[in-house]
Design a protein around this motif. Sequence first.
Motif, PDB file in Angstrom:
ATOM      1  N   PHE A   1       0.869  -1.176   0.000  1.00  0.00           N
ATOM      2  CA  PHE A   1       0.000   0.000   0.000  1.00  0.00           C
ATOM      3  C   PHE A   1       0.906   1.226   0.000  1.00  0.00           C
ATOM      4  CE2 PHE A   1      -2.861  -3.205   1.463  1.00  0.00           C
ATOM      5  CZ  PHE A   1      -4.147  -2.758   1.182  1.00  0.00           C
ATOM      6  N   ARG A   2       0.710   2.098  -0.969  1.00  0.00           N
ATOM      7  CA  ARG A   2       1.525   3.313  -1.062  1.00  0.00           C
ATOM      8  C   ARG A   2       0.638   4.545  -0.944  1.00  0.00           C
ATOM      9  NH1 ARG A   2       5.678   1.887  -6.111  1.00  0.00           N
ATOM     10  NH2 ARG A   2       6.850   0.229  -5.032  1.00  0.00           N
ATOM     11  N   ASP A   3       0.651   5.140   0.251  1.00  0.00           N
ATOM     12  CA  ASP A   3      -0.074   6.386   0.499  1.00  0.00           C
ATOM     13  C   ASP A   3      -1.536   6.271   0.060  1.00  0.00           C
ATOM     14  OD1 ASP A   3       0.004   8.916   1.605  1.00  0.00           O
ATOM     15  OD2 ASP A   3       0.343   9.893  -0.318  1.00  0.00           O
ATOM     16  N   VAL A   4      -2.186   5.207   0.505  1.00  0.00           N
ATOM     17  CA  VAL A   4      -3.555   4.900   0.078  1.00  0.00           C
ATOM     18  C   VAL A   4      -4.577   5.596   0.978  1.00  0.00           C
ATOM     19  CG1 VAL A   4      -5.281   3.048  -0.090  1.00  0.00           C
ATOM     20  CG2 VAL A   4      -2.961   2.695  -0.982  1.00  0.00           C
TER      21      VAL A   4
ATOM     22  N   VAL B   1      -1.744  -9.807  10.872  1.00  0.00           N
ATOM     23  CA  VAL B   1      -3.035  -9.638  11.531  1.00  0.00           C
ATOM     24  C   VAL B   1      -3.348  -8.146  11.636  1.00  0.00           C
ATOM     25  CG1 VAL B   1      -4.381  -9.999  13.620  1.00  0.00           C
ATOM     26  CG2 VAL B   1      -2.822 -11.777  12.825  1.00  0.00           C
ATOM     27  N   LEU B   2      -4.529  -7.768  11.155  1.00  0.00           N
ATOM     28  CA  LEU B   2      -5.015  -6.397  11.280  1.00  0.00           C
ATOM     29  C   LEU B   2      -5.983  -6.345  12.447  1.00  0.00           C
ATOM     30  CD1 LEU B   2      -5.852  -5.680   7.503  1.00  0.00           C
ATOM     31  CD2 LEU B   2      -3.661  -5.377   8.681  1.00  0.00           C
ATOM     32  N   ILE B   3      -5.717  -5.465  13.416  1.00  0.00           N
ATOM     33  CA  ILE B   3      -6.564  -5.377  14.599  1.00  0.00           C
ATOM     34  C   ILE B   3      -6.797  -3.919  14.953  1.00  0.00           C
ATOM     35  CG2 ILE B   3      -4.600  -5.531  16.204  1.00  0.00           C
ATOM     36  CD1 ILE B   3      -6.479  -7.163  18.063  1.00  0.00           C
ATOM     37  N   GLY B   4      -7.956  -3.655  15.529  1.00  0.00           N
ATOM     38  CA  GLY B   4      -8.305  -2.298  15.934  1.00  0.00           C
ATOM     39  C   GLY B   4      -9.781  -2.226  16.238  1.00  0.00           C
ATOM     40  N   PRO B   5     -10.254  -1.094  16.719  1.00  0.00           N
ATOM     41  CA  PRO B   5     -11.677  -0.966  17.068  1.00  0.00           C
ATOM     42  C   PRO B   5     -12.565  -1.010  15.827  1.00  0.00           C
ATOM     43  CG  PRO B   5     -10.574   1.147  17.242  1.00  0.00           C
ATOM     44  CD  PRO B   5      -9.498   0.143  17.011  1.00  0.00           C
ATOM     45  N   SER B   6     -13.856  -1.228  16.035  1.00  0.00           N
ATOM     46  CA  SER B   6     -14.808  -1.255  14.919  1.00  0.00           C
ATOM     47  C   SER B   6     -14.728   0.054  14.137  1.00  0.00           C
ATOM     48  CB  SER B   6     -16.232  -1.440  15.449  1.00  0.00           C
ATOM     49  OG  SER B   6     -16.356  -2.679  16.112  1.00  0.00           O
ATOM     50  N   GLY B   7     -14.779  -0.078  12.809  1.00  0.00           N
ATOM     51  CA  GLY B   7     -14.757   1.098  11.955  1.00  0.00           C
ATOM     52  C   GLY B   7     -13.384   1.669  11.690  1.00  0.00           C
ATOM     53  N   CYS B   8     -12.329   0.937  12.087  1.00  0.00           N
ATOM     54  CA  CYS B   8     -10.970   1.478  11.912  1.00  0.00           C
ATOM     55  C   CYS B   8     -10.416   1.240  10.511  1.00  0.00           C
ATOM     56  CB  CYS B   8     -10.026   0.895  12.954  1.00  0.00           C
ATOM     57  SG  CYS B   8      -9.662  -0.860  12.739  1.00  0.00           S
ATOM     58  N   GLY B   9     -11.107   0.441   9.682  1.00  0.00           N
ATOM     59  CA  GLY B   9     -10.664   0.243   8.303  1.00  0.00           C
ATOM     60  C   GLY B   9     -10.105  -1.125   7.996  1.00  0.00           C
ATOM     61  N   LYS B  10     -10.197  -2.074   8.932  1.00  0.00           N
ATOM     62  CA  LYS B  10      -9.604  -3.404   8.726  1.00  0.00           C
ATOM     63  C   LYS B  10     -10.197  -4.105   7.504  1.00  0.00           C
ATOM     64  CE  LYS B  10     -10.907  -4.993  12.798  1.00  0.00           C
ATOM     65  NZ  LYS B  10     -11.628  -3.855  13.392  1.00  0.00           N
ATOM     66  N   THR B  11     -11.526  -4.219   7.476  1.00  0.00           N
ATOM     67  CA  THR B  11     -12.183  -4.926   6.371  1.00  0.00           C
ATOM     68  C   THR B  11     -12.034  -4.167   5.062  1.00  0.00           C
ATOM     69  OG1 THR B  11     -13.758  -6.040   7.824  1.00  0.00           O
ATOM     70  CG2 THR B  11     -14.418  -5.761   5.539  1.00  0.00           C
ATOM     71  N   THR B  12     -12.039  -2.847   5.128  1.00  0.00           N
ATOM     72  CA  THR B  12     -11.832  -2.051   3.907  1.00  0.00           C
ATOM     73  C   THR B  12     -10.491  -2.358   3.276  1.00  0.00           C
ATOM     74  OG1 THR B  12     -13.257  -0.270   4.722  1.00  0.00           O
ATOM     75  CG2 THR B  12     -11.686   0.297   2.992  1.00  0.00           C
ATOM     76  N   LEU B  13      -9.442  -2.488   4.096  1.00  0.00           N
ATOM     77  CA  LEU B  13      -8.122  -2.842   3.567  1.00  0.00           C
ATOM     78  C   LEU B  13      -8.156  -4.188   2.866  1.00  0.00           C
ATOM     79  CD1 LEU B  13      -5.602  -1.756   6.359  1.00  0.00           C
ATOM     80  CD2 LEU B  13      -5.946  -0.705   4.134  1.00  0.00           C
ATOM     81  N   LEU B  14      -8.839  -5.157   3.474  1.00  0.00           N
ATOM     82  CA  LEU B  14      -8.944  -6.483   2.873  1.00  0.00           C
ATOM     83  C   LEU B  14      -9.660  -6.412   1.526  1.00  0.00           C
ATOM     84  CD1 LEU B  14      -7.681  -8.544   4.765  1.00  0.00           C
ATOM     85  CD2 LEU B  14      -9.938  -9.535   5.136  1.00  0.00           C
ATOM     86  N   LYS B  15     -10.758  -5.675   1.473  1.00  0.00           N
ATOM     87  CA  LYS B  15     -11.528  -5.558   0.229  1.00  0.00           C
ATOM     88  C   LYS B  15     -10.729  -4.844  -0.851  1.00  0.00           C
ATOM     89  CE  LYS B  15     -16.159  -5.838   2.242  1.00  0.00           C
ATOM     90  NZ  LYS B  15     -17.444  -5.131   2.500  1.00  0.00           N
ATOM     91  N   MET B  16      -9.887  -3.911  -0.469  1.00  0.00           N
ATOM     92  CA  MET B  16      -9.047  -3.236  -1.468  1.00  0.00           C
ATOM     93  C   MET B  16      -7.989  -4.180  -2.014  1.00  0.00           C
ATOM     94  SD  MET B  16      -8.618   0.777  -0.458  1.00  0.00           S
ATOM     95  CE  MET B  16      -7.967   0.603   1.179  1.00  0.00           C
TER      96      MET B  16
ATOM     97  N   ASN C   1      -8.389  -7.272  -2.498  1.00  0.00           N
ATOM     98  CA  ASN C   1      -9.088  -8.202  -3.390  1.00  0.00           C
ATOM     99  C   ASN C   1      -9.734  -7.502  -4.583  1.00  0.00           C
ATOM    100  OD1 ASN C   1      -9.701 -10.925  -3.839  1.00  0.00           O
ATOM    101  ND2 ASN C   1     -11.769 -10.673  -3.047  1.00  0.00           N
ATOM    102  N   GLY C   2      -9.552  -6.197  -4.674  1.00  0.00           N
ATOM    103  CA  GLY C   2     -10.111  -5.451  -5.795  1.00  0.00           C
ATOM    104  C   GLY C   2     -11.597  -5.177  -5.688  1.00  0.00           C
ATOM    105  N   LEU C   3     -12.193  -5.423  -4.504  1.00  0.00           N
ATOM    106  CA  LEU C   3     -13.629  -5.169  -4.338  1.00  0.00           C
ATOM    107  C   LEU C   3     -13.912  -3.685  -4.159  1.00  0.00           C
ATOM    108  CD1 LEU C   3     -14.513  -8.130  -1.935  1.00  0.00           C
ATOM    109  CD2 LEU C   3     -15.080  -7.944  -4.359  1.00  0.00           C
ATOM    110  N   ILE C   4     -12.947  -2.958  -3.618  1.00  0.00           N
ATOM    111  CA  ILE C   4     -13.049  -1.506  -3.437  1.00  0.00           C
ATOM    112  C   ILE C   4     -11.795  -0.879  -4.006  1.00  0.00           C
ATOM    113  CG2 ILE C   4     -13.161   0.374  -1.747  1.00  0.00           C
ATOM    114  CD1 ILE C   4     -14.595  -1.481   0.155  1.00  0.00           C
ATOM    115  N   ALA C   5     -11.956   0.192  -4.758  1.00  0.00           N
ATOM    116  CA  ALA C   5     -10.814   0.914  -5.321  1.00  0.00           C
ATOM    117  C   ALA C   5     -10.465   2.091  -4.416  1.00  0.00           C
ATOM    118  CB  ALA C   5     -11.135   1.413  -6.725  1.00  0.00           C
ATOM    119  N   PRO C   6      -9.190   2.338  -4.180  1.00  0.00           N
ATOM    120  CA  PRO C   6      -8.820   3.486  -3.349  1.00  0.00           C
ATOM    121  C   PRO C   6      -9.112   4.802  -4.073  1.00  0.00           C
ATOM    122  CG  PRO C   6      -6.860   2.484  -4.307  1.00  0.00           C
ATOM    123  CD  PRO C   6      -8.007   1.593  -4.653  1.00  0.00           C
TER     124      PRO C   6
END
Length: 314
Positions: free
Chosen positions: A4-7, A32-47, A49-54
């Motif tokens: 990830f480069r300045d995403v 392992v990505l960890i943090g409170p709810s809404g911190c962006g963990k799942t968003t990073l995973l989806k990016m 996999n190409g499901l979300i574009a930055p």
Amino acid sequence: MIQFRDVSQQYEAGKPIIQNLSLNIEAGEFVVLIGPSGCGKTTLLKMMNGLIAPNSGEIIIKGKTIKDWDPIVLKRNIGYVIQQVGLFPHLSIEKNMAYPLDLQKTAAAQKQERARELIHLVGLDESYLKKYPNELSGGQKQRVGMARALAADPEIILMDEPLGAVDQINRAVLQDEIIRIYQSLHKTIVFVTHDIEEAIKLGTKIVVLNQGEIMEIGTRDDIVFHSKSDFAEAFIGNKGFLSYLNIVKIKQVICPFNGSAAEKDITLAVNEADPLIVGIRRCLENGVNKIGVRNANGTLIGAFDLGCLSRLKF
């Protein structure tokens, strides 16, 4: 492997989900990505996999930017395991596991052979291949979900809180299975969790996130004992330390006998494969400073006391 480069990522009319994030994931790491709810963990995973574009920045997978990947080819080259599993109820377990191979038009005999390999890999026997999802427990479904993600032999496995809906006992068993599979196959794994003990147990690298930014990154020793972030130290806290004691094995801190007569009279003992917290508890319960340590054959091979903890390399 993954960069990830300045995403940055911001949903329309909302606050930023990911903010100027840079992260390198090397081949063969268990991140392992960890943090409170809404911190962006799942968003990073989806990016990944190409499901979300930055909105801005670059994501590079295996030397090629996400934009240069064919989306279908990218998804077929990345295994994805989610909490809901998502098995097809009308297909047998064998056909569920072989589904990624159907997309690649793999020959029937090869699919059957791969299904037999995978069912053993995830700790189930071949009788499960003919069953259907409604005949399986939640933990068994998660095993099948992991097998399906491995079917096409991808180099990268993404796991989004795959054990979140599993009870505590089966969760611990499945964590051990994931570690065994990781050590056996040497895949690159990116794992999302909100469970601190799970993160410390599984990750070779732990990334602590908050409000779309990396607060801390390092090994479990770094995160538990050498945190440089006030947020990460507060978030991991004493639970991280207790988790560490519940994960690290006594065999890592055994003190060898010095040959004294008193050591020959040691009767209390723990196993070298027990976690540190078992040794500490046994000492406190019995009001002693030292107990013996036995190997798998029952042979007394050394001693454990609180002073042995200094042998750990933090």
